[in-house]
Design a protein around this motif. Structure first.
Motif, PDB file in Angstrom:
ATOM      1  N   ASP A 290      -3.378  -3.676   2.904  1.00 51.29           N
ATOM      2  CA  ASP A 290      -4.177  -3.806   4.119  1.00 51.29           C
ATOM      3  C   ASP A 290      -3.198  -3.948   5.280  1.00 51.29           C
ATOM      4  N   PRO A 291      -2.930  -2.863   6.025  1.00 52.16           N
ATOM      5  CA  PRO A 291      -1.835  -2.874   6.997  1.00 52.16           C
ATOM      6  C   PRO A 291      -2.086  -3.823   8.164  1.00 52.16           C
ATOM      7  N   MET A 292      -1.007  -4.419   8.627  1.00 56.79           N
ATOM      8  CA  MET A 292      -1.048  -5.170   9.867  1.00 56.79           C
ATOM      9  C   MET A 292      -1.514  -4.240  10.992  1.00 56.79           C
ATOM     10  N   PRO A 293      -2.210  -4.762  11.988  1.00 55.64           N
ATOM     11  CA  PRO A 293      -2.687  -3.899  13.086  1.00 55.64           C
ATOM     12  C   PRO A 293      -1.613  -3.655  14.143  1.00 55.64           C
ATOM     13  N   THR A 294      -0.360  -3.908  13.795  1.00 55.23           N
ATOM     14  CA  THR A 294       0.761  -3.758  14.720  1.00 55.23           C
ATOM     15  C   THR A 294       1.840  -2.897  14.072  1.00 55.23           C
ATOM     16  N   ALA A 295       2.946  -2.717  14.798  1.00 55.71           N
ATOM     17  CA  ALA A 295       4.078  -1.974  14.226  1.00 55.71           C
ATOM     18  C   ALA A 295       4.669  -2.678  13.023  1.00 55.71           C
ATOM     19  N   ASP A 296       4.341  -3.947  12.826  1.00 58.36           N
ATOM     20  CA  ASP A 296       4.798  -4.660  11.633  1.00 58.36           C
ATOM     21  C   ASP A 296       4.252  -4.037  10.355  1.00 58.36           C
ATOM     22  N   ALA A 297       3.256  -3.188  10.456  1.00 57.50           N
ATOM     23  CA  ALA A 297       2.729  -2.503   9.269  1.00 57.50           C
ATOM     24  C   ALA A 297       3.786  -1.640   8.602  1.00 57.50           C
ATOM     25  N   TRP A 298       4.842  -1.272   9.343  1.00 52.41           N
ATOM     26  CA  TRP A 298       5.917  -0.453   8.769  1.00 52.41           C
ATOM     27  C   TRP A 298       6.988  -1.315   8.098  1.00 52.41           C
ATOM     28  N   GLN A 299       6.887  -2.639   8.215  1.00 49.47           N
ATOM     29  CA  GLN A 299       7.828  -3.501   7.517  1.00 49.47           C
ATOM     30  C   GLN A 299       7.586  -3.423   6.012  1.00 49.47           C
ATOM     31  N   LEU A 300       8.646  -3.614   5.255  1.00 50.53           N
ATOM     32  CA  LEU A 300       8.537  -3.554   3.801  1.00 50.53           C
ATOM     33  C   LEU A 300       8.746  -4.921   3.160  1.00 50.53           C
ATOM     34  N   SER A 301       9.780  -5.609   3.558  1.00 47.97           N
ATOM     35  CA  SER A 301      10.167  -6.848   2.890  1.00 47.97           C
ATOM     36  C   SER A 301      10.232  -7.992   3.886  1.00 47.97           C
ATOM     37  N   ASN A 302      10.284  -9.209   3.348  1.00 47.39           N
ATOM     38  CA  ASN A 302      10.365 -10.363   4.242  1.00 47.39           C
ATOM     39  C   ASN A 302      11.632 -10.287   5.093  1.00 47.39           C
ATOM     40  N   PRO A 303      11.544 -10.760   6.328  1.00 45.08           N
ATOM     41  CA  PRO A 303      12.615 -10.516   7.297  1.00 45.08           C
ATOM     42  C   PRO A 303      13.902 -11.260   6.962  1.00 45.08           C
ATOM     43  N   PRO A 304      15.054 -10.599   7.126  1.00 52.56           N
ATOM     44  CA  PRO A 304      16.360 -11.251   6.923  1.00 52.56           C
ATOM     45  C   PRO A 304      16.706 -12.094   8.143  1.00 52.56           C
ATOM     46  N   VAL A 305      16.274 -13.345   8.136  1.00 48.72           N
ATOM     47  CA  VAL A 305      16.322 -14.151   9.352  1.00 48.72           C
ATOM     48  C   VAL A 305      17.748 -14.453   9.813  1.00 48.72           C
TER      49      VAL A 305
END
Length: 423
Positions: A290-305
């Motif tokens: 269920d994609p995020m309604p933002t450009a974050d929908a193209w993210q794959l993995s948890n962010p490398p903070v």
């Protein structure tokens, strides 16, 4: 302005420069106990001094909280990337929901091509500039071959006119028009890495859309360097690295832009991963994406903070200063550098040729040194000027407005003259 090639005049310009204090916000390599003159922010920006505290904050949270840092750190890790969206959107002229940060530049271009290069038997061609940065060439060729086409047939390179060092917008528009029946995508570099030319992105984007194609931009040399209005221009997608003018550290994360008109669509082709899934339901481990309604929908993995922390530190500087002020100094600083080059050229009776078009430039001047060889570049490097050499005899000079001064430009001119006369 009536420039003068004197130390006192350059120092006067620095005293009048409201951004001059920001030079002290950065770490400089040292040469004989003094800061180098740094012209390679178009390859790797200097480290902001505040970067360390941002990284230390995450390391301390990891030490004291371990896995709980995802939710209970001062800046919780699970949504750390969201803190970059608003300031980054201002830099590239986007809505906050249209930008995200992940991966590296070529990886993101490949992922975006999944969504925006959907060739058919009738429409399969891609237009790019001649001699685009090699990574873009490799990416485009491999994407074309993946879809079963030949790069020789599918990729159209817009060439410069014979004897000229830059592209003409009318030539790009002519190529778009000539291929409009078969054109699937226009994908170019917004600022050319070699000659520093800034392309007319709005006009080219409009022409690509009129031809029925999608339009994307590689903004590796654009982000943090030029004014952009990606949303208003209707650009379909874009990506950029963060380690040049945005000072986030070597090989660090890429930013991406996806226009609002493409967001919230569940049927768009996309390689999917769990960090692009609905944020509120992400930890329910549902089987359907269920994609995020933002450009974050193209993210794959948890962010490398840990990698995001330097980017956030740098974006804080951009928030404080604003692109308008940076661009104003950039233009004056670059013009003064060009003036200094012209004055030195007269004094040494050499033959410098700036191959960056005057009306379509930003922070970079690419200078063709007729009659000079790599020995001059070596002399500059050995005397505290960090610049960039490109064959056959071009030096690229990028006076980044955050940390370059007018006195730097004057002192560079004196070292350049000394290097030529000492042959």
């Amino acid at each position: 302005m009536n420039f003068q090639n004197t130390l006192s005049y350059a120092q006067q310009l620095d005293r009048e420069d409201t951004l001059a204090p920001y030079k002290s916000e950065f770490h400089f390599p040292q040469h004989q106990g003094s800061d180098v003159i740094y012209f390679t922010g178009n390859s790797l920006g200097l480290q902001p001094k505040r970067t360390q505290q941002y990284i230390d904050g995450i390391m301390n949270d990891w030490k004291s909280l371990a896995v709980e840092g995802h939710f209970y750190a001062e800046k919780p890790w699970w949504d750390y990337h969201e803190r970059l969206a608003r300031p980054l959107a201002k830099v590239v002229g986007a809505l906050p929901q249209e930008v995200s940060v992940m991966n590296t530049l070529t990886v993101n271009l490949h992922l975006l091509m999944v969504s925006f290069y959907r060739p058919t038997k009738e429409r399969f061609k891609i237009i790019c500039e001649e001699k685009a940065f090699p990574s873009d060439q490799y990416m485009l060729s491999s994407q074309v071959r993946f879809h079963g086409f030949s790069p020789e047939d599918a990729i159209i390179e817009v060439k410069k006119r014979k004897g000229e060092h830059y592209w003409r917008t009318e030539d790009i528009l002519e190529v778009i028009e000539a291929n409009k029946e078969e054109l699937a995508l226009v994908l170019m570099g917004g600022v050319n890495y070699y000659n520093g030319q800034v392309f007319d992105m709005k006009t080219i984007t409009d022409a690509g859309h009129k031809a029925g194609a999608l339009v994307g931009w590689d903004l590796a040399h654009g982000a943090g360097n030029i004014e952009m209005q990606l949303h208003d221009w209707g650009v379909d997608f874009a990506a950029w690295c963060s380690y040049k003018y945005m000072n986030s550290g070597p090989g660090n994360l890429s930013g991406l832009f996806v226009h609002e008109k493409h967001l919230g669509k569940k049927d768009i082709p996309r390689f999917e991963g769990w960090w692009g899934h609905n944020k509120q339901r992400r930890f329910l481990m549902e089987p359907e994406f269920d994609p995020m309604p933002t450009a974050d929908a193209w993210q794959l993995s948890n962010p490398p903070v840990i990698a995001m922390a330097p980017y956030l530190a740098s974006l804080e500087l951009f928030e404080e200063v604003g692109m308008r002020a940076l661009i104003a100094k950039r233009d004056t600083l670059t013009s003064y550098l060009e003036f200094v080059l012209q004055e030195i050229d007269k004094e040494v009776e050499s033959n410098f040729e700036v191959i960056t078009p005057k009306q379509d430039r930003a922070c970079q001047l690419s200078v063709l040194l007729h009659g000079e060889g790599r020995n001059l570049f070596n002399f500059l490097m050995h005397n505290g000027v960090i610049t960039d050499w490109r064959e056959p005899n071009v030096i690229r000079l990028a006076p980044a407005p955050f940390y370059c001064s007018f006195e730097d430009m004057y002192r560079f001119g004196q070292l350049l003259k000394k290097g030529i006369l000492s042959k």
